[in-house]
Write a protein that holds these residues in place. Structure first.
Motif, PDB file in Angstrom:
ATOM      1  N   ALA A 263       0.829  -1.207   0.000  1.00 45.81           N
ATOM      2  CA  ALA A 263       0.000   0.000   0.000  1.00 45.81           C
ATOM      3  C   ALA A 263       0.861   1.253   0.000  1.00 45.81           C
ATOM      4  O   ALA A 263       0.597   2.207  -0.735  1.00 45.81           O
ATOM      5  N   ILE A 264       1.897   1.272   0.821  1.00 44.44           N
ATOM      6  CA  ILE A 264       2.794   2.428   0.870  1.00 44.44           C
ATOM      7  C   ILE A 264       3.518   2.601  -0.461  1.00 44.44           C
ATOM      8  O   ILE A 264       3.764   3.725  -0.911  1.00 44.44           O
ATOM      9  N   TYR A 265       3.838   1.479  -1.101  1.00 39.24           N
ATOM     10  CA  TYR A 265       4.529   1.521  -2.388  1.00 39.24           C
ATOM     11  C   TYR A 265       3.628   2.068  -3.491  1.00 39.24           C
ATOM     12  O   TYR A 265       4.096   2.466  -4.548  1.00 39.24           O
ATOM     13  N   GLY A 266       2.323   2.089  -3.238  1.00 39.77           N
ATOM     14  CA  GLY A 266       1.397   2.657  -4.210  1.00 39.77           C
ATOM     15  C   GLY A 266       0.596   1.643  -5.000  1.00 39.77           C
ATOM     16  O   GLY A 266      -0.103   2.004  -5.951  1.00 39.77           O
ATOM     17  N   VAL A 267       0.669   0.363  -4.619  1.00 39.60           N
ATOM     18  CA  VAL A 267      -0.128  -0.655  -5.301  1.00 39.60           C
ATOM     19  C   VAL A 267      -1.601  -0.441  -4.940  1.00 39.60           C
ATOM     20  O   VAL A 267      -1.927  -0.202  -3.773  1.00 39.60           O
ATOM     21  N   PRO A 268      -2.525  -0.506  -5.892  1.00 42.89           N
ATOM     22  CA  PRO A 268      -3.951  -0.292  -5.609  1.00 42.89           C
ATOM     23  C   PRO A 268      -4.491  -1.236  -4.542  1.00 42.89           C
ATOM     24  O   PRO A 268      -3.914  -2.290  -4.264  1.00 42.89           O
ATOM     25  N   ALA A 269      -5.625  -0.836  -3.943  1.00 44.05           N
ATOM     26  CA  ALA A 269      -6.165  -1.536  -2.781  1.00 44.05           C
ATOM     27  C   ALA A 269      -6.482  -3.006  -3.065  1.00 44.05           C
ATOM     28  O   ALA A 269      -6.165  -3.882  -2.249  1.00 44.05           O
ATOM     29  N   LEU A 270      -7.120  -3.290  -4.214  1.00 42.47           N
ATOM     30  CA  LEU A 270      -7.564  -4.664  -4.461  1.00 42.47           C
ATOM     31  C   LEU A 270      -6.402  -5.658  -4.566  1.00 42.47           C
ATOM     32  O   LEU A 270      -6.406  -6.681  -3.859  1.00 42.47           O
ATOM     33  N   PRO A 271      -5.387  -5.425  -5.395  1.00 45.96           N
ATOM     34  CA  PRO A 271      -4.266  -6.360  -5.417  1.00 45.96           C
ATOM     35  C   PRO A 271      -3.486  -6.373  -4.105  1.00 45.96           C
ATOM     36  O   PRO A 271      -2.933  -7.420  -3.715  1.00 45.96           O
ATOM     37  N   THR A 272      -3.434  -5.247  -3.414  1.00 42.34           N
ATOM     38  CA  THR A 272      -2.751  -5.215  -2.115  1.00 42.34           C
ATOM     39  C   THR A 272      -3.436  -6.132  -1.113  1.00 42.34           C
ATOM     40  O   THR A 272      -2.789  -6.938  -0.426  1.00 42.34           O
ATOM     41  N   LEU A 273      -4.752  -6.022  -1.023  1.00 37.30           N
ATOM     42  CA  LEU A 273      -5.501  -6.874  -0.099  1.00 37.30           C
ATOM     43  C   LEU A 273      -5.455  -8.335  -0.544  1.00 37.30           C
ATOM     44  O   LEU A 273      -5.392  -9.248   0.288  1.00 37.30           O
ATOM     45  N   GLY A 274      -5.488  -8.567  -1.859  1.00 39.16           N
ATOM     46  CA  GLY A 274      -5.370  -9.930  -2.363  1.00 39.16           C
ATOM     47  C   GLY A 274      -4.040 -10.553  -1.970  1.00 39.16           C
ATOM     48  O   GLY A 274      -3.978 -11.733  -1.578  1.00 39.16           O
ATOM     49  N   ALA A 275      -2.956  -9.768  -2.054  1.00 38.11           N
ATOM     50  CA  ALA A 275      -1.646 -10.257  -1.616  1.00 38.11           C
ATOM     51  C   ALA A 275      -1.668 -10.578  -0.131  1.00 38.11           C
ATOM     52  O   ALA A 275      -1.029 -11.537   0.323  1.00 38.11           O
ATOM     53  N   GLY A 276      -2.419  -9.778   0.639  1.00 34.90           N
ATOM     54  CA  GLY A 276      -2.549 -10.050   2.069  1.00 34.90           C
ATOM     55  C   GLY A 276      -3.228 -11.377   2.340  1.00 34.90           C
ATOM     56  O   GLY A 276      -2.880 -12.080   3.303  1.00 34.90           O
ATOM     57  N   VAL A 277      -4.194 -11.742   1.506  1.00 32.88           N
ATOM     58  CA  VAL A 277      -4.860 -13.047   1.649  1.00 32.88           C
ATOM     59  C   VAL A 277      -3.857 -14.179   1.403  1.00 32.88           C
ATOM     60  O   VAL A 277      -3.772 -15.141   2.178  1.00 32.88           O
TER      61      VAL A 277
END
Length: 489
Positions: A263-277
């Motif tokens: 998120a800090i790097y600027g990746v959009p919310a959806l792929p960021t949260l998907g990576a968290g999963v």
């Protein structure tokens, strides 16, 4: 998140097909009656009262206003297209919470949080931390769906009622969101008003800080009154239940670091949260010994832990992706209704007539706030609460010689922050579903949600931070620092 369509403006609608103010109010009143009767009188969930509103609005628009079924369908399609990313994020966050529980991420955050925090400082610290995290990552939803869930558990262990904790989380999350140049709503408010992004952020800073400072002080007082006495051994009992069922380790924070780092790097919310999963699933398998198939079943259907302590079991229970369906169905219905209202020209007519009520800076500020809140109620989407007033009222600010950042500040101060107070709005649906606390339960403690528009109105009345274009400031009104009306000697 971008808009999938440009809203129809009052002057762009064929006068012969444009509804009158009275006609525009008919479906609005009908919707409020259906929601009030369905929820308050009959005790129904919001889905079918919203469905009644959709049916009534569709019939009224087709057979009274003469809007074709195709146009109404297109309005629904455009609205759902605009909200599809919101819907997908809801599903992904529910899966993320489940995998983070299974990975031990949320249990470990609760375990260590109970050691570091005390009841008296918990609420103000929660608000400040939520604001810092959200400012860094630019997403109030991501902050609430990750750290927010852990704070709910920590607060419960410290004897703080969940609605108070949720209110502190939301106050911090929306404060950080308003000030972050990474935030989608911050960028959107600047874009629709033709305002430089950092001029917009600077215009919001002082008022937001005043509102947030008052909220933090209120949480400090609330913490002293709400903490009471924790039963002897209660925290140790909770920690024992957590450590007996999960491997408690800082290594379980890997999903947290992955998500916030992206998120800090600027990746959009959806792929960021998907990576968290995915990170949560990997840690669950490697740290907790969960089977590969089992962890994905948990992501789908949720968690139902048996720690031996009912309080902990309730805090760590989650619905998974399937559990998000209840919230998503409300969001789909509300977005569909909002799309029909927009396509029928009803939103444009209401915004136009609201704009006509303004006679000066104070009334224009008030009209902007009312317009933003109204769009949150009618369209059920915070992006519409920014776009419709931002575009519709722009000329009025120009006519009064006001800088565009006055408008951008107003629509975000009253639009973004109040979305979490409307039960069927996507913002409130997400926050209530993610934190497990109903909108009407946390609303009295979401101080920033009330203080932000209140400070905005005081700005309009007093003229504080109101800036004018060069040479446009009224006689007797001093130019504010940073205003375009300031000239060099």
């Amino acid at each position: 998140m971008g808009l999938a369509f440009e809203p129809r403006l009052y002057d762009e609608i064929d006068p012969e097909k444009r509804p009158s103010l009275l006609e525009a109010l008919v479906p609005v009143v009908g919707m409020l009656v259906f929601l009030g009767a369905g929820i308050a009188v009959y005790g129904l969930d919001p889905q079918f009262p919203l469905f009644w509103g959709i049916a009534f609005t569709g019939l009224f628009s087709r057979y009274w206003l003469g809007i074709s079924w195709d146009d109404l369908y297109n309005g629904i399609t455009d609205s759902l297209h605009m909200g599809i990313q919101v819907i997908l994020i809801m599903f992904v966050v529910y899966a993320l919470i489940a995998t983070w529980v299974a990975a031990g991420t949320i249990p470990s955050l609760m375990f260590y949080g109970l050691e570091l925090l005390t009841p008296k400082i918990f609420l103000p610290i929660t608000a400040v931390l939520a604001a810092i995290v959200t400012f860094a990552i630019g997403s109030s939803w991501t902050a609430a769906g990750t750290l927010g869930v852990s704070f709910i558990g920590i607060g419960a262990g410290l004897g703080i009622p969940a609605p108070m904790t949720a209110g502190a989380i939301l106050s911090g999350a929306y404060m950080g969101d308003k000030q972050s140049p990474l935030s989608d709503t911050t960028n959107l408010a600047a874009a629709v008003t033709n305002t430089d992004l950092f001029d917009h952020v600077n215009a919001m800073r002082d008022g937001s800080l005043v509102a947030f400072a008052i909220a933090v002080v209120a949480y400090a007082f609330l913490g002293f009154s709400a903490s009471g006495n924790i039963p002897v051994g209660r925290i140790a009992e909770i920690q024992t239940a957590l450590s007996g069922s999960y491997t408690i380790s800082v290594l379980t924070f890997v999903p947290l670091f992955v998500t916030f780092g992206l998120a800090i790097y600027g990746v959009p919310a959806l792929p960021t949260l998907g990576a968290g999963v995915f990170a949560g699933a990997i840690v669950s398998v490697t740290m907790q010994g969960t089977g590969f198939a089992t962890v994905w079943s948990i992501a789908q259907s949720g968690t139902n832990p048996s720690t031996g302590m009912e309080l902990v079991d309730g805090l760590l229970a989650s619905g998974g992706m399937i559990g998000g369906a209840w919230v998503v169905t409300i969001a789909i219905a509300a977005l569909s209704l909002g799309g029909m209202l927009e396509r029928a020209g009803i939103l444009a007519v209401l915004a136009h007539h609201l704009g006509r009520l303004s006679r000066g800076v104070a009334s224009l500020t008030g009209v902007t706030a009312i317009s933003a809140v109204s769009m949150n109620i009618l369209a059920a989407e915070q992006y519409i609460s920014i776009v419709v007033p931002g575009i519709t009222l722009r000329n009025l600010y120009e006519e009064q010689g006001l800088d565009s950042e006055n408008l951008s500040r107003a629509i975000e101060s009253a639009g973004t922050t109040t979305s979490a107070l409307i039960p069927w709005n996507s913002g409130a649906l997400f926050m209530a579903g993610t934190l497990g606390v109903g909108t009407f339960q946390y609303a009295p403690y979401y101080f920033f949600g009330f203080l932000s528009p209140l400070v905005l109105l005081l700005m309009g009345v007093t003229g504080w931070q109101i800036t004018y274009k060069e040479g446009a400031a009224p006689d007797g009104v001093a130019a504010q620092p940073g205003s375009a009306s300031t000239t060099d000697d």
